[in-house]
Design a protein around this motif. Structure first.
Motif, PDB file in Angstrom:
ATOM      1  N   LEU A 156       0.816  -1.208   0.000  1.00  0.00           N
ATOM      2  CA  LEU A 156       0.000   0.000   0.000  1.00  0.00           C
ATOM      3  C   LEU A 156       0.852   1.262   0.000  1.00  0.00           C
ATOM      4  CD1 LEU A 156      -2.479  -1.155   2.789  1.00  0.00           C
ATOM      5  CD2 LEU A 156      -2.949  -1.095   0.330  1.00  0.00           C
ATOM      6  N   PRO A 157       0.313   2.373  -0.497  1.00  0.00           N
ATOM      7  CA  PRO A 157       0.988   3.664  -0.338  1.00  0.00           C
ATOM      8  C   PRO A 157       0.937   4.119   1.120  1.00  0.00           C
ATOM      9  CG  PRO A 157      -1.157   3.943  -1.368  1.00  0.00           C
ATOM     10  CD  PRO A 157      -0.908   2.465  -1.291  1.00  0.00           C
ATOM     11  N   ALA A 158       1.722   5.142   1.419  1.00  0.00           N
ATOM     12  CA  ALA A 158       1.923   5.534   2.815  1.00  0.00           C
ATOM     13  C   ALA A 158       0.623   5.894   3.532  1.00  0.00           C
ATOM     14  CB  ALA A 158       2.912   6.698   2.877  1.00  0.00           C
ATOM     15  N   LYS A 159      -0.230   6.710   2.894  1.00  0.00           N
ATOM     16  CA  LYS A 159      -1.456   7.140   3.563  1.00  0.00           C
ATOM     17  C   LYS A 159      -2.372   5.955   3.862  1.00  0.00           C
ATOM     18  CE  LYS A 159      -1.525  11.874   1.789  1.00  0.00           C
ATOM     19  NZ  LYS A 159      -2.273  12.889   0.999  1.00  0.00           N
ATOM     20  N   ALA A 160      -2.481   5.046   2.923  1.00  0.00           N
ATOM     21  CA  ALA A 160      -3.311   3.873   3.145  1.00  0.00           C
ATOM     22  C   ALA A 160      -2.696   2.956   4.192  1.00  0.00           C
ATOM     23  CB  ALA A 160      -3.513   3.117   1.834  1.00  0.00           C
ATOM     24  N   ALA A 161      -1.368   2.860   4.218  1.00  0.00           N
ATOM     25  CA  ALA A 161      -0.701   1.987   5.188  1.00  0.00           C
ATOM     26  C   ALA A 161      -0.972   2.435   6.618  1.00  0.00           C
ATOM     27  CB  ALA A 161       0.804   1.955   4.918  1.00  0.00           C
ATOM     28  N   VAL A 162      -1.054   3.737   6.849  1.00  0.00           N
ATOM     29  CA  VAL A 162      -1.358   4.241   8.194  1.00  0.00           C
ATOM     30  C   VAL A 162      -2.712   3.716   8.656  1.00  0.00           C
ATOM     31  CG1 VAL A 162      -1.834   6.306   9.555  1.00  0.00           C
ATOM     32  CG2 VAL A 162       0.054   6.316   7.912  1.00  0.00           C
ATOM     33  N   ALA A 163      -3.719   3.850   7.798  1.00  0.00           N
ATOM     34  CA  ALA A 163      -5.070   3.424   8.169  1.00  0.00           C
ATOM     35  C   ALA A 163      -5.159   1.909   8.315  1.00  0.00           C
ATOM     36  CB  ALA A 163      -6.073   3.915   7.127  1.00  0.00           C
ATOM     37  N   VAL A 164      -4.602   1.171   7.355  1.00  0.00           N
ATOM     38  CA  VAL A 164      -4.742  -0.283   7.374  1.00  0.00           C
ATOM     39  C   VAL A 164      -3.978  -0.893   8.543  1.00  0.00           C
ATOM     40  CG1 VAL A 164      -4.184  -2.399   6.108  1.00  0.00           C
ATOM     41  CG2 VAL A 164      -5.177  -0.451   4.908  1.00  0.00           C
ATOM     42  N   SER A 165      -2.797  -0.383   8.850  1.00  0.00           N
ATOM     43  CA  SER A 165      -2.047  -0.928   9.978  1.00  0.00           C
ATOM     44  C   SER A 165      -2.789  -0.712  11.293  1.00  0.00           C
ATOM     45  CB  SER A 165      -0.650  -0.295  10.051  1.00  0.00           C
ATOM     46  OG  SER A 165      -0.729   1.109  10.224  1.00  0.00           O
ATOM     47  N   GLN A 166      -3.468   0.418  11.430  1.00  0.00           N
ATOM     48  CA  GLN A 166      -4.263   0.660  12.629  1.00  0.00           C
ATOM     49  C   GLN A 166      -5.490  -0.230  12.677  1.00  0.00           C
ATOM     50  OE1 GLN A 166      -5.009   4.869  12.368  1.00  0.00           O
ATOM     51  NE2 GLN A 166      -3.099   5.418  13.393  1.00  0.00           N
ATOM     52  N   VAL A 167      -6.125  -0.412  11.504  1.00  0.00           N
ATOM     53  CA  VAL A 167      -7.293  -1.292  11.438  1.00  0.00           C
ATOM     54  C   VAL A 167      -6.916  -2.720  11.810  1.00  0.00           C
ATOM     55  CG1 VAL A 167      -8.939  -2.342   9.837  1.00  0.00           C
ATOM     56  CG2 VAL A 167      -8.581   0.132   9.804  1.00  0.00           C
ATOM     57  N   LEU A 168      -5.744  -3.173  11.415  1.00  0.00           N
ATOM     58  CA  LEU A 168      -5.281  -4.508  11.781  1.00  0.00           C
ATOM     59  C   LEU A 168      -4.854  -4.578  13.243  1.00  0.00           C
ATOM     60  CD1 LEU A 168      -3.109  -5.489   8.677  1.00  0.00           C
ATOM     61  CD2 LEU A 168      -5.283  -6.508   9.351  1.00  0.00           C
ATOM     62  N   PHE A 169      -4.167  -3.554  13.704  1.00  0.00           N
ATOM     63  CA  PHE A 169      -3.566  -3.583  15.033  1.00  0.00           C
ATOM     64  C   PHE A 169      -4.597  -3.712  16.148  1.00  0.00           C
ATOM     65  CE2 PHE A 169      -2.252  -1.220  18.829  1.00  0.00           C
ATOM     66  CZ  PHE A 169      -1.113  -1.924  19.191  1.00  0.00           C
ATOM     67  N   PHE A 170      -5.572  -2.829  16.175  1.00  0.00           N
ATOM     68  CA  PHE A 170      -6.472  -2.784  17.322  1.00  0.00           C
ATOM     69  C   PHE A 170      -7.392  -4.005  17.426  1.00  0.00           C
ATOM     70  CE2 PHE A 170      -5.226   1.703  17.074  1.00  0.00           C
ATOM     71  CZ  PHE A 170      -4.856   1.899  18.405  1.00  0.00           C
ATOM     72  N   PRO A 171      -8.001  -4.497  16.336  1.00  0.00           N
ATOM     73  CA  PRO A 171      -8.793  -5.729  16.483  1.00  0.00           C
ATOM     74  C   PRO A 171      -7.955  -6.930  16.926  1.00  0.00           C
ATOM     75  CG  PRO A 171      -9.393  -4.602  14.468  1.00  0.00           C
ATOM     76  CD  PRO A 171      -8.173  -3.914  14.991  1.00  0.00           C
ATOM     77  N   ILE A 172      -6.734  -7.051  16.403  1.00  0.00           N
ATOM     78  CA  ILE A 172      -5.885  -8.176  16.816  1.00  0.00           C
ATOM     79  C   ILE A 172      -5.497  -8.049  18.282  1.00  0.00           C
ATOM     80  CG2 ILE A 172      -3.631  -9.263  16.463  1.00  0.00           C
ATOM     81  CD1 ILE A 172      -3.888  -8.685  13.507  1.00  0.00           C
ATOM     82  N   ALA A 173      -5.201  -6.834  18.728  1.00  0.00           N
ATOM     83  CA  ALA A 173      -4.838  -6.625  20.130  1.00  0.00           C
ATOM     84  C   ALA A 173      -6.026  -6.877  21.055  1.00  0.00           C
ATOM     85  CB  ALA A 173      -4.306  -5.205  20.323  1.00  0.00           C
TER      86      ALA A 173
END
Length: 246
Positions: A156-173
């Protein structure tokens, strides 16, 4: 090859030191979570405090590995230096390994204040051997999250990576039980947690630092996530290389 890996690691770490906000964030959020969730609710109980501390160290691992790598790799791909490096004959391994070692170094930095809070403000206990085993468990538990971070960064490009990494991080945590009572989670969390890498990684650290055993299903799923995410990260790298350098 080892000298190239060390060179890339040094370069990546110096890049983080020049713009240290990522390191500050990796240190800040797990420490605040430790103060907010573990100290007031489990600080007086030795086992609960130890388990809570292990969970917050895994929180630090996830933050620096998944979000740090995902956002950092995507940002690097947008800079002219990255295409030049990928034309060199060394191949992708030194860069992959350098990024992972840098992520592990930042993880170790992020874990230090969590351990200090545990030592000063809770009844958490661990022998030197347990601490050493716990550190090894953290490094093993970091692998799937580093692979996921590389997958996001190379896809992903940088702006999308910020959103997607957060979307993955919090549900997994949250789904793994990191931000609740991991010993007595709600029924829904208890049902899905063994299938998430956060739970397997957390139980691996518990087994290393306490008498709590790790459940086989959680460990198997941790291995599955590591293998699948690793294969996906390699695929994303090759796909990005094919698109940009064909």
């Amino acid at each position: 090859m080892s000298s190239l890996v060390l060179l890339h690691t040094r370069y990546q770490f110096l890049e983080h030191l020049r713009v240290p906000i990522a390191i500050v964030a990796s240190v800040f959020f797990p420490t605040v979570a430790m103060l907010a969730f573990v100290v007031p609710f489990a600080g007086d109980h030795p086992l609960a405090a130890t388990v809570g501390t292990a969970s917050m160290t895994m929180f630090a691992v996830m933050s620096s590995s998944l979000m740090g790598l995902g956002i950092g790799v995507a940002d690097d791909r947008g800079k002219p230096w990255d295409p030049y490096l990928r034309t060199l004959p060394a191949g992708p391994f030194p860069r992959f390994a350098g990024r992972m070692l840098t992520s592990l170094a930042i993880t170790l930095i992020a874990v230090v204040p969590v351990m200090l809070v545990a030592a000063l403000l809770t009844e958490a206990t661990a022998t030197p051997l347990q601490l050493l085993l716990g550190l090894g468990a953290l490094l093993v538990g970091a692998l799937p999250f580093m692979m996921l971070g590389l997958l996001v960064g190379y896809s992903l490009p940088a702006k999308a990576a910020v959103a997607v990494s957060q979307v993955l991080f919090f549900p997994i945590a949250i789904g793994g039980g990191l931000l609740g009572n991991p010993l007595d989670p709600p029924a829904f969390i208890g049902a899905i947690a063994p299938y998430l890498p956060s739970r397997g990684a957390m139980e691996l650290v518990w087994a290393a630092t306490t008498d709590l055993p790790a459940t086989p299903l959680a460990l198997v799923m941790l291995a599955v996530w590591t293998i699948v995410a690793g294969a996906a990260a390699v695929w994303a790298y090759r796909r990005d290389e094919g698109r940009r350098f064909q």
